[in-house]
Scaffold this motif. Structure first.
Motif, short mmCIF file in Angstrom:
data_model
loop_
_atom_site.label_atom_id
_atom_site.label_comp_id
_atom_site.label_asym_id
_atom_site.label_seq_id
_atom_site.Cartn_x
_atom_site.Cartn_y
_atom_site.Cartn_z
N GLU A 147 0.81 -1.19 -0.05
CA GLU A 147 0.00 0.02 0.08
C GLU A 147 0.76 1.29 -0.09
O GLU A 147 0.49 2.24 0.65
CB GLU A 147 -0.90 0.15 1.08
N TRP A 171 -4.44 -4.72 -3.12
CA TRP A 171 -3.19 -3.84 -3.33
C TRP A 171 -2.27 -4.52 -4.67
O TRP A 171 -2.03 -3.67 -5.66
CB TRP A 171 -2.23 -4.02 -1.92
N ARG A 218 -3.89 -3.23 -7.83
CA ARG A 218 -3.95 -1.77 -7.97
C ARG A 218 -2.65 -1.18 -8.32
O ARG A 218 -2.17 -0.57 -9.26
CB ARG A 218 -4.18 -1.03 -6.52
N GLN A 219 -1.54 -2.03 -7.72
CA GLN A 219 -0.10 -1.80 -8.10
C GLN A 219 0.12 -2.10 -9.78
O GLN A 219 0.72 -1.60 -10.55
CB GLN A 219 0.93 -2.54 -7.36
#
Length: 312
Positions: A206, A242, A245-246
């Motif tokens: 995050e 996460w 998203r990355q």
């Protein structure tokens, strides 16, 4: 999106793999073989990279060959930091590459090369320019370490400690951008070479710098990025959210993704440098990540664009 999958990070460095548990690297080789085969089974078009060695050591490469690990990878990776930690001159880069070429016919990638600004920012400016001069055109892929300085409050994942002079503190000054977000003089030098020299940037779980980093990479003209997906992080709450998203944020780059860090509860010892009690679990993690972010097209065998699925 994913160009390559790197199996571990600096496995011949005790900051990242425990040689007391696995003194001949036979367990590590087992991890590599299982992971390499699992990645290829999901998508044979993904380039499999043997985690960048540090120090650069042809004898270690021969050991990996003897264990059969080289049969499960396509590329051998090296890391070098000659103005900070290595006991050789920056001018020796071609010689260090040749040492590994002498013991393998596989391509050599430099997946981390860096010069810190701990002593003086002018030293880093020189380091970027000299690295580009010596390595661009010499090896297929180069990744400068790193875009950002490591925040002092996060701590460094290393065996170095304060008692070893400046060795530990140098970890916090390897970026082209300072912790406060301001660029160093070396950033402009890197930008001149960004089309030919990628960047290596670890993103912590995050990481609040992710979106800002993507903006910098696009402005710089960087095409290739190396980063990591942590096996240990896979067991955090909302881990897949996460990871999604990355990887979605990095979709415009040619990514080499590094799989590493043993979850404490799965290690022979409860530490991220420990071999796994069951190496197949690491291989299964690698396969899961490739299947999620770089699945093969059944008709062509080539990687598809990023396609996210609902988190488990």
């Amino acid at each position: 999106m994913i160009e390559a999958a790197m199996i571990w990070n600096e496995p011949n460095n005790k900051s990242h793999w425990d040689p007391e548990i696995d003194p001949d690297w036979s367990s590590f080789a087992d991890h590599v073989i299982r992971a390499g085969n699992s990645i290829a089974a999901i998508n044979p078009a993904i380039t499999r990279v043997l985690g960048g060695m540090s120090p650069i050591d042809p004898h270690w490469v021969n050991r990996m060959r003897a264990h059969g690990a080289l049969d499960a990878v396509d590329v051998i990776a090296v890391h070098g930091f000659p103005l900070d930690w290595n006991l050789w001159s920056i001018h020796d880069w071609p010689k260090k590459i040749a040492e590994i070429e002498a013991v393998t016919d596989k391509p050599i990638w430099v997946t981390e090369v860096g010069v810190g600004s701990f002593g003086a920012e002018e030293v880093q400016v020189f380091g970027v320019e000299k690295t580009a001069e010596l390595l661009i055109g010499r090896v297929p892929n180069i990744y400068w370490y790193s875009l950002y300085d490591l925040p002092q409050s996060w701590g460094a994942t290393t065996r170095h400690r304060e008692a070893e002079g400046s060795s530990y503190y140098r970890h916090f000054y390897m970026g082209l951008i300072r912790e406060d977000g301001t660029p160093k003089p070396s950033l402009d030098v890197y930008a001149r070479h960004a089309a030919d020299m990628g960047l290596m940037q670890w993103f912590h779980f995050e990481d609040p710098r992710l979106d800002e980093a993507v903006g910098w990479l696009k402005r710089l003209g960087t095409r290739k990025l190396r980063t990591g997906l942590s096996w240990a992080d896979r067991f955090r709450p909302n881990a897949l959210d996460w990871f999604d998203r990355q990887m979605e944020a990095l979709a415009d780059f040619e990514v080499t993704v590094t799989f590493c860090f043993t979850p404490e509860h799965l290690g022979v010892q409860p530490h991220h440098t420990s071999p796994a009690r069951d190496p197949q679990m690491f291989a299964d993690f690698c396969a899961e990540m490739i299947d999620r972010y770089a699945p093969a097209q059944a008709s062509s065998g080539k990687a598809t664009p990023l396609k996210l699925v609902a988190s488990a």
